[in-house]
Design a protein around this motif. Structure first.
Motif, short mmCIF file in Angstrom:
data_model
loop_
_atom_site.label_atom_id
_atom_site.label_comp_id
_atom_site.label_asym_id
_atom_site.label_seq_id
_atom_site.Cartn_x
_atom_site.Cartn_y
_atom_site.Cartn_z
N TRP A 46 0.86 -1.18 0.00
CA TRP A 46 0.00 0.00 0.00
C TRP A 46 0.89 1.23 0.00
O TRP A 46 1.85 1.31 0.77
N HIS A 47 0.58 2.20 -0.84
CA HIS A 47 1.32 3.46 -0.85
C HIS A 47 0.63 4.42 0.12
O HIS A 47 -0.56 4.67 0.01
N VAL A 48 1.41 4.92 1.08
CA VAL A 48 0.87 5.77 2.14
C VAL A 48 1.46 7.18 2.01
O VAL A 48 2.66 7.34 1.83
N THR A 49 0.59 8.17 2.09
CA THR A 49 1.01 9.56 2.19
C THR A 49 0.40 10.11 3.47
O THR A 49 -0.82 10.15 3.63
N LEU A 50 1.29 10.49 4.41
CA LEU A 50 0.87 11.00 5.71
C LEU A 50 1.25 12.47 5.78
O LEU A 50 2.41 12.83 5.55
N ALA A 100 -3.20 -1.12 6.92
CA ALA A 100 -2.20 -0.15 6.48
C ALA A 100 -2.51 1.24 7.06
O ALA A 100 -1.59 1.94 7.50
N ALA A 101 -3.77 1.63 7.07
CA ALA A 101 -4.15 2.93 7.63
C ALA A 101 -3.91 2.98 9.13
O ALA A 101 -3.45 4.00 9.66
N ALA A 102 -4.19 1.90 9.83
CA ALA A 102 -3.98 1.87 11.27
C ALA A 102 -2.50 2.05 11.62
O ALA A 102 -2.16 2.81 12.53
N VAL A 103 -1.63 1.39 10.86
CA VAL A 103 -0.19 1.55 11.09
C VAL A 103 0.22 2.99 10.80
O VAL A 103 0.98 3.60 11.56
N ALA A 104 -0.27 3.55 9.70
CA ALA A 104 0.07 4.92 9.32
C ALA A 104 -0.37 5.92 10.38
O ALA A 104 0.36 6.85 10.71
N LEU A 105 -1.57 5.72 10.93
CA LEU A 105 -2.08 6.66 11.93
C LEU A 105 -1.31 6.59 13.25
O LEU A 105 -1.32 7.53 14.03
N ARG A 106 -0.62 5.48 13.49
CA ARG A 106 0.20 5.35 14.70
C ARG A 106 1.63 5.80 14.49
O ARG A 106 2.36 6.06 15.45
N LEU A 107 2.08 5.87 13.23
CA LEU A 107 3.48 6.13 12.92
C LEU A 107 4.03 7.38 13.60
O LEU A 107 5.07 7.33 14.28
N ILE A 122 -1.65 14.78 12.85
CA ILE A 122 -1.90 14.25 11.51
C ILE A 122 -3.09 15.00 10.94
O ILE A 122 -4.15 15.06 11.55
N VAL A 123 -2.89 15.59 9.76
CA VAL A 123 -3.96 16.37 9.13
C VAL A 123 -4.41 15.75 7.80
O VAL A 123 -5.37 16.24 7.19
N GLY A 124 -3.74 14.70 7.37
CA GLY A 124 -4.13 14.06 6.12
C GLY A 124 -3.53 12.67 6.02
O GLY A 124 -2.42 12.41 6.51
#
Length: 154
Positions: A46-50, A100-107, A122-124
């Motif tokens: 999954w490509h993640v942009t945080l 994938a989103a859960a990991v990104a939101l914790r990063l 986190i704003v996006g």
């Protein structure tokens, strides 16, 4: 010495097989043209942009913190930053978008102390599968592939 094929010992010992002793098990094959379908529960990319934002912080501290985050999180592709916001792009291997989103939101929160990240929020968040990412690039939409890789100012 009697040779036993894997998977036949328990059947012949338990009497559950209809084969006579010493009879070999028939082998099966996949017919030409049959398609292999990958099981759905295997991890995918999954490509993640945080995107994060907050009060102004010294640029050199933001850069150092993002470089440490890249060291701690080896799949980090690229980071762009300014004194009050940053964008992090990376690939995550996960079973589905929710994971994938859960990991990104914790990063950001999990690495805030260890990497010395600013206390931004986190704003996006964007999480897309690999196929969608490559389709966007091919059609000229979305950000270009992360080159050069690393931490860069806006």
């Amino acid at each position: 010495m009697r040779r036993v094929r894997p998977g036949t010992a328990s059947r012949s010992a338990g009497g559950g097989s209809s084969r006579a002793a010493g009879e070999e098990r028939a082998l099966t094959s996949v017919a030409a043209g049959d398609r292999y379908e990958q099981p759905e529960d295997l991890p995918r990319l999954w490509h993640v942009t945080l995107s994060v934002s907050g009060s102004e912080a010294p640029l050199n501290e933001v850069r150092r913190a993002l470089e440490q985050l890249a060291h701690d999180h080896p799949f980090l592709l690229t980071s762009r930053y300014a004194g009050d916001h940053a964008e992090i792009r990376y690939w995550e291997e996960a079973r589905d978008l929710h994971d994938a989103a859960a990991v990104a939101l914790r990063l950001w929160g999990e690495h805030r102390q260890s990497a010395g990240l600013p206390p931004w929020e986190i704003v996006g968040l964007e999480v897309i599968d690999r196929e969608t990412y490559h389709q966007r690039i091919a059609e000229g939409y979305g950000p270009p592939p992360a080159t050069p890789v690393g931490v860069h100012p806006y």
